[in-house]
Scaffold this motif. Structure first.
Motif, PDB file in Angstrom:
ATOM      1  N   MET A 140      -9.959  -3.043 -11.526  1.00 34.77           N
ATOM      2  CA  MET A 140      -9.659  -1.890 -11.099  1.00 34.77           C
ATOM      3  C   MET A 140      -8.262  -1.841 -10.748  1.00 34.77           C
ATOM      4  SD  MET A 140     -11.262   0.915  -8.467  1.00 34.77           S
ATOM      5  CE  MET A 140     -10.477   2.377  -7.925  1.00 34.77           C
ATOM      6  N   ALA A 141      -7.555  -1.022 -11.490  1.00 34.17           N
ATOM      7  CA  ALA A 141      -6.137  -0.676 -11.391  1.00 34.17           C
ATOM      8  C   ALA A 141      -5.429  -0.160 -10.121  1.00 34.17           C
ATOM      9  CB  ALA A 141      -5.525  -0.118 -12.513  1.00 34.17           C
ATOM     10  N   ASP A 142      -4.767  -0.790  -9.453  1.00 31.61           N
ATOM     11  CA  ASP A 142      -4.087  -0.082  -8.367  1.00 31.61           C
ATOM     12  C   ASP A 142      -3.448   1.072  -8.535  1.00 31.61           C
ATOM     13  OD1 ASP A 142      -3.337   0.320  -5.614  1.00 31.61           O
ATOM     14  OD2 ASP A 142      -1.879  -1.403  -5.776  1.00 31.61           O
ATOM     15  N   LEU A 143      -3.763   2.244  -7.707  1.00 30.03           N
ATOM     16  CA  LEU A 143      -3.273   3.482  -8.198  1.00 30.03           C
ATOM     17  C   LEU A 143      -2.192   4.077  -7.157  1.00 30.03           C
ATOM     18  CD1 LEU A 143      -6.846   5.308  -8.810  1.00 30.03           C
ATOM     19  CD2 LEU A 143      -5.154   4.423 -10.499  1.00 30.03           C
ATOM     20  N   SER A 144      -1.485   2.959  -6.632  1.00 27.03           N
ATOM     21  CA  SER A 144      -0.498   3.369  -5.666  1.00 27.03           C
ATOM     22  C   SER A 144       0.717   3.786  -6.381  1.00 27.03           C
ATOM     23  CB  SER A 144       0.141   2.061  -4.943  1.00 27.03           C
ATOM     24  OG  SER A 144       1.139   2.370  -4.056  1.00 27.03           O
ATOM     25  N   SER A 145       1.267   4.654  -5.662  1.00 28.86           N
ATOM     26  CA  SER A 145       2.656   5.273  -6.160  1.00 28.86           C
ATOM     27  C   SER A 145       3.822   4.202  -6.042  1.00 28.86           C
ATOM     28  CB  SER A 145       3.195   6.562  -5.407  1.00 28.86           C
ATOM     29  OG  SER A 145       2.167   7.669  -5.664  1.00 28.86           O
ATOM     30  N   PHE A 146       3.651   3.179  -5.289  1.00 34.22           N
ATOM     31  CA  PHE A 146       4.757   2.183  -5.098  1.00 34.22           C
ATOM     32  C   PHE A 146       4.456   0.839  -5.684  1.00 34.22           C
ATOM     33  CE2 PHE A 146       3.955   5.098  -1.680  1.00 34.22           C
ATOM     34  CZ  PHE A 146       5.436   5.613  -1.326  1.00 34.22           C
ATOM     35  N   ASN A 147       3.659   0.870  -6.924  1.00 40.21           N
ATOM     36  CA  ASN A 147       3.335  -0.492  -7.636  1.00 40.21           C
ATOM     37  C   ASN A 147       4.939  -1.178  -8.228  1.00 40.21           C
ATOM     38  OD1 ASN A 147       0.799  -0.624  -7.295  1.00 40.21           O
ATOM     39  ND2 ASN A 147       0.396   0.634  -9.026  1.00 40.21           N
ATOM     40  N   PHE A 148       5.786  -0.181  -8.496  1.00 39.61           N
ATOM     41  CA  PHE A 148       7.364  -0.855  -8.693  1.00 39.61           C
ATOM     42  C   PHE A 148       7.867  -1.810  -7.917  1.00 39.61           C
ATOM     43  CE2 PHE A 148       7.975   3.050  -6.631  1.00 39.61           C
ATOM     44  CZ  PHE A 148       9.253   2.752  -5.988  1.00 39.61           C
ATOM     45  N   LEU A 149       7.360  -1.595  -6.626  1.00 38.25           N
ATOM     46  CA  LEU A 149       7.901  -2.506  -5.448  1.00 38.25           C
ATOM     47  C   LEU A 149       7.316  -3.780  -5.313  1.00 38.25           C
ATOM     48  CD1 LEU A 149       8.420   0.183  -2.747  1.00 38.25           C
ATOM     49  CD2 LEU A 149      10.232  -0.720  -3.945  1.00 38.25           C
ATOM     50  N   GLU A 160       6.526  -6.832  -6.936  1.00 40.34           N
ATOM     51  CA  GLU A 160       6.960  -7.779  -6.996  1.00 40.34           C
ATOM     52  C   GLU A 160       8.481  -8.360  -6.477  1.00 40.34           C
ATOM     53  OE1 GLU A 160       6.591  -9.700 -10.982  1.00 40.34           O
ATOM     54  OE2 GLU A 160       4.630  -8.547 -11.378  1.00 40.34           O
ATOM     55  N   ALA A 161       9.304  -7.123  -6.529  1.00 46.42           N
ATOM     56  CA  ALA A 161      10.809  -7.425  -6.001  1.00 46.42           C
ATOM     57  C   ALA A 161      10.965  -7.303  -4.644  1.00 46.42           C
ATOM     58  CB  ALA A 161      11.585  -6.534  -6.765  1.00 46.42           C
ATOM     59  N   TYR A 162       9.962  -6.539  -3.947  1.00 45.74           N
ATOM     60  CA  TYR A 162       9.993  -6.198  -2.552  1.00 45.74           C
ATOM     61  C   TYR A 162       8.502  -6.185  -1.977  1.00 45.74           C
ATOM     62  CZ  TYR A 162      14.644  -5.178  -4.073  1.00 45.74           C
ATOM     63  OH  TYR A 162      16.029  -5.020  -4.670  1.00 45.74           O
ATOM     64  N   PRO A 163       7.831  -7.163  -1.691  1.00 48.80           N
ATOM     65  CA  PRO A 163       6.493  -7.219  -1.384  1.00 48.80           C
ATOM     66  C   PRO A 163       6.394  -6.727   0.117  1.00 48.80           C
ATOM     67  CG  PRO A 163       7.208  -9.291  -1.746  1.00 48.80           C
ATOM     68  CD  PRO A 163       8.336  -8.604  -2.144  1.00 48.80           C
ATOM     69  N   SER A 164       7.444  -6.864   0.935  1.00 53.27           N
ATOM     70  CA  SER A 164       7.276  -6.279   2.200  1.00 53.27           C
ATOM     71  C   SER A 164       7.133  -4.814   2.250  1.00 53.27           C
ATOM     72  CB  SER A 164       8.253  -6.849   2.995  1.00 53.27           C
ATOM     73  OG  SER A 164       8.243  -6.462   4.346  1.00 53.27           O
ATOM     74  N   LEU A 165       8.169  -4.163   1.488  1.00 49.95           N
ATOM     75  CA  LEU A 165       8.178  -2.875   1.382  1.00 49.95           C
ATOM     76  C   LEU A 165       6.969  -2.321   0.740  1.00 49.95           C
ATOM     77  CD1 LEU A 165      11.993  -2.076   0.188  1.00 49.95           C
ATOM     78  CD2 LEU A 165      11.095  -1.650   2.451  1.00 49.95           C
ATOM     79  N   TYR A 166       6.452  -2.722  -0.196  1.00 41.06           N
ATOM     80  CA  TYR A 166       5.434  -2.450  -1.064  1.00 41.06           C
ATOM     81  C   TYR A 166       4.202  -2.435  -0.053  1.00 41.06           C
ATOM     82  CZ  TYR A 166       0.899  -2.779  -3.997  1.00 41.06           C
ATOM     83  OH  TYR A 166      -0.080  -2.665  -4.243  1.00 41.06           O
ATOM     84  N   ASN A 167       4.001  -3.619   0.693  1.00 39.95           N
ATOM     85  CA  ASN A 167       2.989  -3.555   1.732  1.00 39.95           C
ATOM     86  C   ASN A 167       2.776  -2.364   2.569  1.00 39.95           C
ATOM     87  OD1 ASN A 167       1.639  -5.868   0.606  1.00 39.95           O
ATOM     88  ND2 ASN A 167       2.686  -7.191   1.618  1.00 39.95           N
ATOM     89  N   GLN A 168       3.999  -2.273   3.286  1.00 42.85           N
ATOM     90  CA  GLN A 168       4.421  -0.922   4.095  1.00 42.85           C
ATOM     91  C   GLN A 168       4.325   0.340   3.494  1.00 42.85           C
ATOM     92  OE1 GLN A 168       5.350  -2.448   7.292  1.00 42.85           O
ATOM     93  NE2 GLN A 168       4.316  -0.265   7.907  1.00 42.85           N
ATOM     94  N   ALA A 169       4.549   0.458   2.429  1.00 45.32           N
ATOM     95  CA  ALA A 169       4.194   1.709   1.666  1.00 45.32           C
ATOM     96  C   ALA A 169       3.032   2.020   1.236  1.00 45.32           C
ATOM     97  CB  ALA A 169       5.245   1.925   0.218  1.00 45.32           C
ATOM     98  N   ARG A 170       1.960   1.088   0.806  1.00 49.98           N
ATOM     99  CA  ARG A 170       0.650   1.078   0.551  1.00 49.98           C
ATOM    100  C   ARG A 170       0.032   1.324   1.868  1.00 49.98           C
ATOM    101  NH1 ARG A 170      -2.444   2.196  -2.276  1.00 49.98           N
ATOM    102  NH2 ARG A 170      -3.873   0.503  -2.084  1.00 49.98           N
ATOM    103  N   LEU A 171       0.337   0.825   2.934  1.00 49.45           N
ATOM    104  CA  LEU A 171      -0.342   1.109   4.227  1.00 49.45           C
ATOM    105  C   LEU A 171      -0.180   2.573   4.797  1.00 49.45           C
ATOM    106  CD1 LEU A 171      -2.266  -0.086   6.523  1.00 49.45           C
ATOM    107  CD2 LEU A 171      -0.156  -0.903   7.712  1.00 49.45           C
ATOM    108  N   ALA A 172       1.081   3.063   4.260  1.00 54.69           N
ATOM    109  CA  ALA A 172       1.515   4.534   4.934  1.00 54.69           C
ATOM    110  C   ALA A 172       0.524   5.273   3.981  1.00 54.69           C
ATOM    111  CB  ALA A 172       2.700   4.774   4.629  1.00 54.69           C
ATOM    112  N   GLU A 173       0.591   4.935   2.767  1.00 57.26           N
ATOM    113  CA  GLU A 173      -0.165   5.803   1.428  1.00 57.26           C
ATOM    114  C   GLU A 173      -1.778   5.874   1.707  1.00 57.26           C
ATOM    115  OE1 GLU A 173       0.620   6.036  -2.991  1.00 57.26           O
ATOM    116  OE2 GLU A 173      -0.131   4.261  -2.579  1.00 57.26           O
ATOM    117  N   SER A 174      -2.261   4.659   2.112  1.00 61.05           N
ATOM    118  CA  SER A 174      -3.576   4.619   2.398  1.00 61.05           C
ATOM    119  C   SER A 174      -4.088   5.157   3.659  1.00 61.05           C
ATOM    120  CB  SER A 174      -4.093   3.168   2.438  1.00 61.05           C
ATOM    121  OG  SER A 174      -3.691   2.560   3.857  1.00 61.05           O
ATOM    122  N   LEU A 175      -3.523   5.379   4.618  1.00 59.64           N
ATOM    123  CA  LEU A 175      -3.597   6.148   5.950  1.00 59.64           C
ATOM    124  C   LEU A 175      -3.450   7.766   5.797  1.00 59.64           C
ATOM    125  CD1 LEU A 175      -2.254   3.692   8.418  1.00 59.64           C
ATOM    126  CD2 LEU A 175      -4.551   4.141   8.131  1.00 59.64           C
TER     127      LEU A 175
END
Length: 66
Positions: free
Chosen positions: A1-10, A12-27
């Protein structure tokens, strides 16, 4: 299943930012105040990253270039 995050572009280049954004998005729908807190941390990490990049660009330069 594809990840439907708005932050997928982050991811590979910025995994720390991506994780923080995904957490905010999921909550977002579960706990709005926690989402806001995580979004703030995302913003703080982003600003630190930008500041670090700017310092690298300014090293060795004077305030006024002639």
């Amino acid at each position: 299943m594809a990840d439907l995050s708005s932050f997928n572009f982050l991811c590979e280049a910025y995994p720390s930012l991506y994780n923080q954004a995904r957490l905010a998005e999921s909550l977002y729908y579960l706990d709005a105040s926690s989402s806001i807190s995580k979004a703030r941390l995302f913003g703080e990490k982003l600003i630190k990253l930008i500041a670090d990049l700017e310092v690298e660009n300014l090293n060795g330069r004077n305030q006024v270039e002639s």
